[in-house]
Scaffold this motif. Sequence first.
Motif, PDB file in Angstrom:
ATOM      1  N   ALA A 225       0.967  -1.249  -0.073  1.00  0.00           N
ATOM      2  CA  ALA A 225      -0.049  -0.098   0.074  1.00  0.00           C
ATOM      3  C   ALA A 225       0.901   1.362  -0.015  1.00  0.00           C
ATOM      4  CB  ALA A 225      -0.901   0.006   1.198  1.00  0.00           C
ATOM      5  N   GLY A 226       0.407   2.370  -0.605  1.00  0.00           N
ATOM      6  CA  GLY A 226       1.186   3.471  -0.644  1.00  0.00           C
ATOM      7  C   GLY A 226       0.571   4.703  -1.196  1.00  0.00           C
ATOM      8  N   ALA A 227       1.186   5.689  -1.601  1.00  0.00           N
ATOM      9  CA  ALA A 227       0.621   6.938  -2.053  1.00  0.00           C
ATOM     10  C   ALA A 227       1.464   7.679  -2.934  1.00  0.00           C
ATOM     11  CB  ALA A 227       0.236   7.865  -0.750  1.00  0.00           C
ATOM     12  N   THR A 228       0.940   8.676  -3.778  1.00  0.00           N
ATOM     13  CA  THR A 228       1.571   9.484  -4.757  1.00  0.00           C
ATOM     14  C   THR A 228       1.160  10.735  -4.649  1.00  0.00           C
ATOM     15  OG1 THR A 228       1.598   7.625  -6.565  1.00  0.00           O
ATOM     16  CG2 THR A 228       1.762   9.897  -7.232  1.00  0.00           C
ATOM     17  N   LEU A 229       2.113  11.960  -4.622  1.00  0.00           N
ATOM     18  CA  LEU A 229       1.994  13.064  -4.724  1.00  0.00           C
ATOM     19  C   LEU A 229       2.501  13.558  -6.268  1.00  0.00           C
ATOM     20  CD1 LEU A 229       1.062  15.782  -3.355  1.00  0.00           C
ATOM     21  CD2 LEU A 229       3.335  16.015  -2.583  1.00  0.00           C
ATOM     22  N   SER A 230       1.481  13.950  -7.108  1.00  0.00           N
ATOM     23  CA  SER A 230       2.031  14.452  -8.479  1.00  0.00           C
ATOM     24  C   SER A 230       1.732  16.050  -8.663  1.00  0.00           C
ATOM     25  CB  SER A 230       1.046  13.469  -9.321  1.00  0.00           C
ATOM     26  OG  SER A 230       1.001  13.828 -10.816  1.00  0.00           O
ATOM     27  N   PHE A 231       2.637  16.279  -9.561  1.00  0.00           N
ATOM     28  CA  PHE A 231       2.505  17.772 -10.122  1.00  0.00           C
ATOM     29  C   PHE A 231       2.419  17.686 -11.657  1.00  0.00           C
ATOM     30  CE2 PHE A 231       4.642  18.198  -5.861  1.00  0.00           C
ATOM     31  CZ  PHE A 231       3.775  18.797  -5.256  1.00  0.00           C
ATOM     32  N   ALA A 232       1.646  18.203 -12.299  1.00  0.00           N
ATOM     33  CA  ALA A 232       1.890  18.270 -13.551  1.00  0.00           C
ATOM     34  C   ALA A 232       1.244  19.565 -14.278  1.00  0.00           C
ATOM     35  CB  ALA A 232       0.507  17.300 -14.359  1.00  0.00           C
ATOM     36  N   SER A 233       2.167  20.053 -15.333  1.00  0.00           N
ATOM     37  CA  SER A 233       1.910  21.307 -15.787  1.00  0.00           C
ATOM     38  C   SER A 233       1.708  21.367 -17.377  1.00  0.00           C
ATOM     39  CB  SER A 233       3.107  22.246 -15.384  1.00  0.00           C
ATOM     40  OG  SER A 233       2.889  23.350 -15.963  1.00  0.00           O
TER      41      SER A 233
END
Length: 472
Positions: free
Chosen positions: A315-323
Amino acid sequence: MILFCTIISQVLFSQVREPDFSTNKWSTELPVYSLLKNSEVETTNYQTPKLNLLGVETSVDQVSYEEWNKKSTGSSLIISGSLITAGALLIPVNENFNNVRTRYQPNFEDPLDDYIQYAPIAAIYTMNLLGYEGRHSVGRYSLNFATTGVVMLAGIQGLKSIINIDRPDESADNSWPSGHTATAFMAAHMLHKEYGYKNPYISIAGYTVAVTVGAMRQLNNRHWFSDTVAGAGFGIGLTELGYYLSDLIFNDYGVNEVEVTARDPNYDKPSFFSSKLGYANLLSELTGPGRLIFGDDGFQINLDGAYMFNRYLGAGATLSFASFPLRESAPLPIAATNVESTAIGVTTLAAGPYFGYPFSNTLLLNAKALFGYARSTEASFIVDTENQTDLLFADVEEGNDFSFIGGLMLTKTFNKRMGVGIFTEYTKTIPKADITLLTQLTENGEAVYETQTAPLDFEFLSFGISFNVMLW
């Protein structure tokens, strides 16, 4: 730079030599070595190796500080040189990175970075005061600190006076490299050299502070991204030089005898933390009222981590930034001589199950299916007409929505802690945002606007490279 602290510390710790056992019998007691400074190898005690679920030995090995420090220093110099080179190569694209700061935190102002750059140094003195000794006594550490500080001051200030790059806030022309970031990484690297052999999380804490300082220098609009990357490299490299000179001058004065413990990886639980940089192919039309808002392909930056319960499930998580840059693809209701637009971005935080398949202990495949929250950024169109300049044509406010992220990552580890990989991810979110549009210009030149709430369809496929820290 946000995961950089973990990458540095894990690279440094991964360099301790692998256990060298002289027998293949699992039940035989094997020697653990204690090597003290300038002494011969001595057998001090015996331990029975521990087996994991696959019968792979997860042994404990003790090695000398000199051996640990030699390989840690080698890794540090490689990291230092890489960061300095990257900092120099990034100078031409400073504006691109600063645009991200302007989009997300244009008014950020906080003096905390002026103070926390010294926190790792304070931690060293505090731990010594509490009786938790490091590699050197307080007196010798103070001499190391003074020597390294002089080297740091001369090196950084000398470069600043030669390389005259304006700061992003145009307050001075001594931007490259960042002195605050260099000082913070000097302090963190000293903490690593004094206590890292005892506990890697002490090093991680120090580098976390240093990365925070670098990030805040950018958020405060005092430095470019290239300044902080180079500053990190100089901070690490000049600390190694300072310690080298200190050893030449003061020899063995104030050196404590220590032991270093290294553990083999537990391949049954290939947990990881990774940073990703990739190309984002926009599959959808953002649209909005009147189908006026369209995006072009952009880029994506991810922070990704998972705790694996076993080799196949976690189990885990993602922090994503897209431009994504915006483009004007529909006829305007007014005659415009020029159209300018900002980029639009979306931030996604998602969590869920991770799946794994180990082709071997060094080649791992991961998949994920995550659900979470997304928030789009502000954006705008500015137009020029024959009679007016810098006229606001469209203004997009922030929006939010649920999100889905699915992805694959193939990782190749090249030592116990570090790996590189390739990834591809699919992201889908449709935040609703308030969009204000220019509907007409009156005869006397007054602008008439109308605000509507409309969905923005962010559907994109990204692919790129990942830098992974294995947490097994």
